[in-house]
Design an enzyme around this catalytic site. Structure first.
Site, PDB file in Angstrom:
ATOM      1  N   ASP A 170       0.764  -1.328   0.098  1.00  0.00           N
ATOM      2  CA  ASP A 170       0.087  -0.005   0.072  1.00  0.00           C
ATOM      3  C   ASP A 170       0.929   1.453   0.076  1.00  0.00           C
ATOM      4  OD1 ASP A 170      -2.267  -1.434   0.054  1.00  0.00           O
ATOM      5  OD2 ASP A 170      -2.240  -1.377   2.387  1.00  0.00           O
TER       6      ASP A 170
HETATM    7  N1  URA Z   1      -1.227  -5.954   3.858  1.00  0.00           N
HETATM    8  C1  URA Z   1      -1.802  -4.706   3.823  1.00  0.00           C
HETATM    9  O1  URA Z   1      -2.759  -4.420   4.382  1.00  0.00           O
HETATM   10  N2  URA Z   1      -1.094  -3.651   3.161  1.00  0.00           N
HETATM   11  C2  URA Z   1       0.023  -4.056   2.504  1.00  0.00           C
HETATM   12  O2  URA Z   1       0.653  -2.943   2.092  1.00  0.00           O
HETATM   13  C3  URA Z   1       0.739  -5.206   2.616  1.00  0.00           C
HETATM   14  C4  URA Z   1       0.011  -6.125   3.263  1.00  0.00           C
END
Ligand code: URA
Length: 263
Positions: free
Chosen positions: A125
C-alpha cells in the site's frame, strides 16, 4: 544516458530476394537491457565508448554477450538475461505503473529497468514501507506471488505492525487461529504472530489478499497505524538499505525451491 547522434553504420546482406539490413547480436542485446529502441541501441553500439574489462570494444569486430560487465559512456551495465531487485519502499509511493495520486515506486528505478519490463512482485500500500521485490523474470515473480500454501514453495511475508492500541495476547491468538474476512471464502491464518520488544506486532502471512494485514488486524479489534514489511520468503530487508534504495539479489533461493509435487 547520452546518445551520440553520429550516423550509424549498417551491415547489409543479400538473401535470395532482396538486400536487407543485418542487426548485430550486440544491438539486440543492448535493446533487451532496456537501453532504447533498436535505432538508439545501434547508435550506442557504433558510436558510444564501450569498455569490457578496460578494453574498448571495436564494433567492427567485437560482440557483446550476456554476462558481460560493460562501461558505456562512463556508466556500468551488467548484461544479464533477467534482473532481480530488492527495494526499501518508502511511504508515499504507489506500487503501480499508473499511480493515481502519488509518485510510483518505478520512479525510484533507472528508466532502463522499466523499459526492460521490470515488474513488482505483489503490491505494498502507499503508506506501507519495507521490502519490495522486482524482476523481469516471469517465473520468479510467479513463484513469489503464487507459492502454494503448505508446500515447499510457500512464501512467508513478515510484517511489523504498529497498532492504534497495544496488541493483546487474545488478539495474537485469534490471528494464529484464523480470521474470517469479508469476501474471502476461506479462513485466513497468520503463520506467526508475536509481540516485539517495542510493542509492535510481528505478523507472518503466506497468502496475499487485498489489504490483508490491515483487514486481519481490524478483524481482531485493533487498527494498523504503521505497516512495514521486513522479509519475503528467503529475503530480509538489509538494515543499512535506506528508504528509496535498492540492491540486486540472487534469485536462486526462490527458483531452486522444491516443486509443489515434491512437498
Ligand atoms: N497488507 C496490507 O494491508 N497492506 C500492505 O501494504 C501489505 C499487506
Amino acid at each position: 544516458m547520452h546518445i551520440n547522434p553520429k550516423p550509424v553504420k549498417h551491415f547489409w546482406q543479400i538473401n535470395s530476394k532482396n538486400l536487407y539490413m543485418k542487426v548485430r547480436p550486440s544491438v539486440k542485446i543492448l535493446q533487451s537491457q532496456g537501453l532504447g529502441s533498436r535505432r538508439e541501441c545501434e547508435n550506442i553500439f557504433w558510436n558510444s565508448e564501450i569498455f569490457r574489462n578496460e578494453t574498448r570494444l571495436d564494433p567492427e569486430i567485437d560482440e557483446i554477450s550476456l554476462g558481460d560487465t560493460l562501461l558505456i559512456d562512463g556508466n556500468t551495465f551488467e548484461i544479464t538475461q533477467y534482473k532481480y531487485l530488492l527495494m526499501h519502499k518508502p511511504a508515499g509511493y504507489e506500487t503501480s505503473h499508473l499511480p493515481s495520486h502519488n509518485p510510483s515506486v518505478f520512479d525510484l528505478l533507472p528508466k532502463h529497468y522499466i523499459k526492460r519490463g521490470l515488474q513488482a512482485a505483489g503490491r505494498l500500500d502507499v503508506d506501507t514501507t519495507g521490502l519490495l521485490l522486482f524482476s523481469d523474470d516471469g517465473q520468479f515473480i510467479h513463484r513469489l506471488i503464487s507459492g502454494k500454501v503448505g508446500t515447499k514453495q510457500e512464501i512467508e511475508k513478515i510484517y511489523e505492525v504498529a497498532g492504534a492500541r497495544p496488541f493483546t495476547e487474545l488478539q495474537l491468538q485469534r490471528l494464529l487461529e484464523g480470521v474470517d474476512l469479508d469476501d474471502e471464502p476461506e479462513i485466513i491464518y497468520a503463520s506467526r504472530a508475536s509481540l516485539m520488544t517495542d510493542g509492535r506486532l510481528e505478523l507472518g502471512i503466506t497468502t496475499g489478499k487485498y489489504h490483508q494485514v490491515k483487514r486481519m488486524v481490524a478483524a481482531v479489534g485493533n487498527h494498523v497505524e504503521r505497516l512495514h514489511r521486513r522479509a519475503v520468503g528467503p529475503y530480509e530487508l538489509p538494515a543499512d538499505l535506506p528508504p528509496g534504495s535498492y540492491i540486486e539479489i540472487d534469485p536462486s533461493p526462490v527458483l531452486n525451491r522444491g516443486s509443489a509435487k515434491a512437498a
